[in-house]
Scaffold this active site. Structure first.
Site, PDB file in Angstrom:
ATOM      1  N   GLY A  23       1.094  -1.199  -0.354  1.00  0.00           N
ATOM      2  CA  GLY A  23      -0.262   0.132  -0.245  1.00  0.00           C
ATOM      3  C   GLY A  23       1.044   1.576  -0.129  1.00  0.00           C
ATOM      4  O   GLY A  23       1.998   1.340  -0.426  1.00  0.00           O
ATOM      5  N   ASP A  69       5.860  -5.234  14.799  1.00  0.00           N
ATOM      6  CA  ASP A  69       4.750  -4.951  15.357  1.00  0.00           C
ATOM      7  C   ASP A  69       4.491  -3.516  16.296  1.00  0.00           C
ATOM      8  O   ASP A  69       5.137  -3.821  16.835  1.00  0.00           O
ATOM      9  CB  ASP A  69       3.781  -6.191  16.100  1.00  0.00           C
ATOM     10  CG  ASP A  69       2.150  -5.745  16.190  1.00  0.00           C
ATOM     11  OD1 ASP A  69       2.107  -4.406  16.262  1.00  0.00           O
ATOM     12  OD2 ASP A  69       1.993  -6.671  16.942  1.00  0.00           O
ATOM     13  N   VAL A  70       4.203  -2.962  15.394  1.00  0.00           N
ATOM     14  CA  VAL A  70       4.454  -1.244  16.002  1.00  0.00           C
ATOM     15  C   VAL A  70       3.977  -0.847  17.114  1.00  0.00           C
ATOM     16  O   VAL A  70       3.971  -0.104  17.910  1.00  0.00           O
ATOM     17  CB  VAL A  70       4.393  -0.162  15.074  1.00  0.00           C
ATOM     18  CG1 VAL A  70       5.463  -0.292  14.085  1.00  0.00           C
ATOM     19  CG2 VAL A  70       2.722   0.294  13.499  1.00  0.00           C
ATOM     20  N   TYR A 163     -11.746   5.402  13.785  1.00  0.00           N
ATOM     21  CA  TYR A 163     -10.838   5.368  12.612  1.00  0.00           C
ATOM     22  C   TYR A 163     -10.479   6.818  12.195  1.00  0.00           C
ATOM     23  O   TYR A 163      -9.314   7.389  12.912  1.00  0.00           O
ATOM     24  CB  TYR A 163     -11.053   4.554  11.474  1.00  0.00           C
ATOM     25  CG  TYR A 163      -9.565   5.312  10.668  1.00  0.00           C
ATOM     26  CD1 TYR A 163      -8.689   4.543  10.170  1.00  0.00           C
ATOM     27  CD2 TYR A 163     -10.516   6.625   9.613  1.00  0.00           C
ATOM     28  CE1 TYR A 163      -7.982   4.876   9.098  1.00  0.00           C
ATOM     29  CE2 TYR A 163      -8.602   6.966   8.694  1.00  0.00           C
ATOM     30  CZ  TYR A 163      -7.850   6.066   8.037  1.00  0.00           C
ATOM     31  OH  TYR A 163      -6.975   6.301   7.140  1.00  0.00           O
ATOM     32  N   LYS A 167      -7.568   9.325  14.093  1.00  0.00           N
ATOM     33  CA  LYS A 167      -6.630  10.354  12.665  1.00  0.00           C
ATOM     34  C   LYS A 167      -6.957  11.485  12.893  1.00  0.00           C
ATOM     35  O   LYS A 167      -5.730  12.820  12.770  1.00  0.00           O
ATOM     36  CB  LYS A 167      -7.266  10.741  11.674  1.00  0.00           C
ATOM     37  CG  LYS A 167      -6.851   8.624  10.851  1.00  0.00           C
ATOM     38  CD  LYS A 167      -5.209   8.633  10.109  1.00  0.00           C
ATOM     39  CE  LYS A 167      -5.216   7.229  10.082  1.00  0.00           C
ATOM     40  NZ  LYS A 167      -3.460   6.858   9.803  1.00  0.00           N
ATOM     41  N   THR A 198      -5.792   1.390  -2.476  1.00  0.00           N
ATOM     42  CA  THR A 198      -4.855   0.187  -1.499  1.00  0.00           C
ATOM     43  C   THR A 198      -5.928  -0.910  -1.572  1.00  0.00           C
ATOM     44  O   THR A 198      -7.553  -0.432  -0.914  1.00  0.00           O
ATOM     45  CB  THR A 198      -4.031   0.842  -0.567  1.00  0.00           C
ATOM     46  OG1 THR A 198      -5.121   1.596   0.777  1.00  0.00           O
ATOM     47  CG2 THR A 198      -3.687   2.454  -0.570  1.00  0.00           C
TER      48      THR A 198
HETATM   49  P1  NDP Z   1      -2.711  -0.709   3.978  1.00  0.00           P
HETATM   50  O1  NDP Z   1      -4.205  -1.865   4.738  1.00  0.00           O
HETATM   51  O2  NDP Z   1      -2.281  -1.501   2.102  1.00  0.00           O
HETATM   52  O3  NDP Z   1      -1.326  -1.539   4.733  1.00  0.00           O
HETATM   53  C1  NDP Z   1      -1.860  -1.086   6.051  1.00  0.00           C
HETATM   54  C2  NDP Z   1      -0.417  -1.570   6.335  1.00  0.00           C
HETATM   55  O4  NDP Z   1      -0.226  -1.153   7.481  1.00  0.00           O
HETATM   56  C3  NDP Z   1       0.489  -2.698   5.860  1.00  0.00           C
HETATM   57  O5  NDP Z   1       2.367  -2.890   5.534  1.00  0.00           O
HETATM   58  C4  NDP Z   1       0.562  -3.308   7.034  1.00  0.00           C
HETATM   59  O6  NDP Z   1       2.083  -4.071   7.541  1.00  0.00           O
HETATM   60  C5  NDP Z   1       0.664  -2.009   8.028  1.00  0.00           C
HETATM   61  N1  NDP Z   1       0.587  -2.339   9.221  1.00  0.00           N
HETATM   62  C6  NDP Z   1      -0.938  -2.500  10.074  1.00  0.00           C
HETATM   63  N2  NDP Z   1      -0.954  -2.955  11.656  1.00  0.00           N
HETATM   64  C7  NDP Z   1       0.675  -2.939  11.734  1.00  0.00           C
HETATM   65  C8  NDP Z   1       1.827  -3.165  12.591  1.00  0.00           C
HETATM   66  N3  NDP Z   1       0.777  -3.203  14.028  1.00  0.00           N
HETATM   67  N4  NDP Z   1       2.980  -3.072  13.079  1.00  0.00           N
HETATM   68  C9  NDP Z   1       3.029  -2.927  11.533  1.00  0.00           C
HETATM   69  N5  NDP Z   1       2.962  -2.881  10.745  1.00  0.00           N
HETATM   70  C10 NDP Z   1       1.182  -3.184  10.060  1.00  0.00           C
HETATM   71  O7  NDP Z   1      -3.504   0.196   4.238  1.00  0.00           O
HETATM   72  P2  NDP Z   1      -2.712   1.938   3.291  1.00  0.00           P
HETATM   73  O8  NDP Z   1      -1.671   1.685   2.580  1.00  0.00           O
HETATM   74  O9  NDP Z   1      -4.122   2.535   2.700  1.00  0.00           O
HETATM   75  O10 NDP Z   1      -2.176   2.670   4.537  1.00  0.00           O
HETATM   76  C11 NDP Z   1      -1.161   3.482   5.234  1.00  0.00           C
HETATM   77  C12 NDP Z   1      -1.751   4.595   5.593  1.00  0.00           C
HETATM   78  O11 NDP Z   1      -2.211   5.170   4.972  1.00  0.00           O
HETATM   79  C13 NDP Z   1      -2.771   4.168   6.807  1.00  0.00           C
HETATM   80  O12 NDP Z   1      -2.173   5.093   8.271  1.00  0.00           O
HETATM   81  C14 NDP Z   1      -3.889   4.555   6.505  1.00  0.00           C
HETATM   82  O13 NDP Z   1      -4.979   4.971   7.325  1.00  0.00           O
HETATM   83  C15 NDP Z   1      -3.490   6.335   5.927  1.00  0.00           C
HETATM   84  N6  NDP Z   1      -4.055   6.986   5.053  1.00  0.00           N
HETATM   85  C16 NDP Z   1      -4.801   6.144   3.991  1.00  0.00           C
HETATM   86  C17 NDP Z   1      -5.594   6.495   3.100  1.00  0.00           C
HETATM   87  C18 NDP Z   1      -6.258   5.837   1.945  1.00  0.00           C
HETATM   88  O14 NDP Z   1      -7.345   5.722   1.334  1.00  0.00           O
HETATM   89  N7  NDP Z   1      -5.431   4.410   1.458  1.00  0.00           N
HETATM   90  C19 NDP Z   1      -6.368   7.704   3.024  1.00  0.00           C
HETATM   91  C20 NDP Z   1      -6.111   7.845   4.424  1.00  0.00           C
HETATM   92  C21 NDP Z   1      -5.260   7.479   4.974  1.00  0.00           C
HETATM   93  P3  NDP Z   1       1.797  -5.867   7.170  1.00  0.00           P
HETATM   94  O15 NDP Z   1       0.489  -6.030   6.707  1.00  0.00           O
HETATM   95  O16 NDP Z   1       2.997  -6.134   7.228  1.00  0.00           O
HETATM   96  O17 NDP Z   1       1.382  -5.732   9.034  1.00  0.00           O
END
Ligand code: NDP
Length: 256
Positions: A23, A69-70, A163, A167, A198
């Site tokens: 993403g 894991d953050v 959510y 934010k 994404t």
């Molecule tokens: P995705 O669901 O595609 O990706 C989420 C990412 O977060 C993955 O890489 C996942 O990694 C990681 N993640 C989740 N939980 C954990 C954890 N506990 N520890 C480490 N990594 C974690 O989301 P997006 O790429 O769309 O979103 C990325 C950011 O952008 C988020 O903060 C989201 O709120 C924000 N955002 C997105 C929008 C959109 O339209 N897409 C709009 C506005 C904001 P893994 O699976 O490897 O754990």
């Protein structure tokens, strides 16, 4: 002449991207690497994380993946230590990892609420404090928090109260840390995206078309590729006088 190109350059800098496995985080890592940074990807999906790191290395970027894991403070501490061991320094933190649950307020379970808050807010706090301590000590560093337009407006038609609240809190935490750490040479800003294609945002689903696409001035969703340079801007000297800001990148959605 103003040397615009070099102000955007991240040559010699080391960036950590949480949720760099897919993403937006994957895109931010690619853009930071493209601007010259070495990149440490954090996430939980080892196979994907290692694949992204391998691709970046193939493109000439010094990159590595670490399972972390953050939401676990010990793993965040280890991530900072491993970054410094692997790359020799750390200059940029992108707090990108996030999660979203769609549910009307009366149906949100305590587990849903905690899941969203723990990754979207608690982990942003833990990472910011851990890396921020290092940045304050070295009197330099940049934090880019990935907020959302959901911290500014309430999305439709899906309800997502946890959510949205998380934010909004990220945006104000951004200002709070910027206010405290500015005198130590540490900048903290947030990027607030609109709908970007994404796994988290199923922008192609017909049920979302009216509210997500037609209601936006640009009448389309955004792509990872067009959003990612905004993180380079906030991470680089191109934004050296900007701190405590929330940069909205939403195709105009919040104009209405
Ligand atoms: P995705 O669901 O595609 O990706 C989420 C990412 O977060 C993955 O890489 C996942 O990694 C990681 N993640 C989740 N939980 C954990 C954890 N506990 N520890 C480490 N990594 C974690 O989301 P997006 O790429 O769309 O979103 C990325 C950011 O952008 C988020 O903060 C989201 O709120 C924000 N955002 C997105 C929008 C959109 O339209 N897409 C709009 C506005 C904001 P893994 O699976 O490897 O754990």
């Amino acid at each position: 002449m103003i040397d615009t190109r070099s102000s955007f350059s991240l040559d010699g800098r080391v960036a950590v991207v949480t949720g760099g496995t897919r993403g937006l985080g994957e895109g931010f890592a690619r853009a930071l690497g493209g601007a010259g940074a070495s990149v440490m990807l954090l996430g939980r999906d080892r196979a994907r994380g290692e694949a992204v790191a391998t691709e970046l290395i193939g493109e000439g970027v010094d990159a590595a993946y670490l399972t972390a894991d953050v939401t676990e403070p010990d793993e965040v501490t280890r991530a900072l230590e491993e970054t410094i061991t692997r790359f020799g320094r750390c200059d940029i933190l992108v707090n990108n990892a996030g999660a979203c649950v769609h549910a009307p307020a009366l149906d949100v379970t305590p587990e849903d609420w905690r899941k969203v808050m723990s990754v979207n807010l608690d982990a942003v706090w833990t990472c910011s404090q851990t890396f921020g301590r290092h940045f304050v000590e070295q009197r330099a560093g940049v934090i880019v928090n990935i907020g959302s337009m959901s911290g500014l407006i309430v999305n439709r038609p899906q309800w997502q109260p946890a959510y949205n609240a998380s934010k909004a809190a990220v945006h104000h935490l951004t200002r709070s840390l910027a206010a405290e750490w500015g005198e130590f040479g540490v900048r903290v800003n947030a990027l607030a995206p609109g709908y970007i294609k994404t796994d988290m945002s199923p922008v192609d689903e017909p049920r979302f078309r009216q509210n997500w696409i037609e209601d936006a001035p640009l009448r389309r969703y955004g792509t990872v590729e067009e959003l990612a340079p905004a993180v380079v801007f906030l991470a680089s000297d191109a934004s050296s006088f900007i701190t405590g800001s929330v940069l909205v990148a939403d195709g105009g959605y919040t104009a209405f």
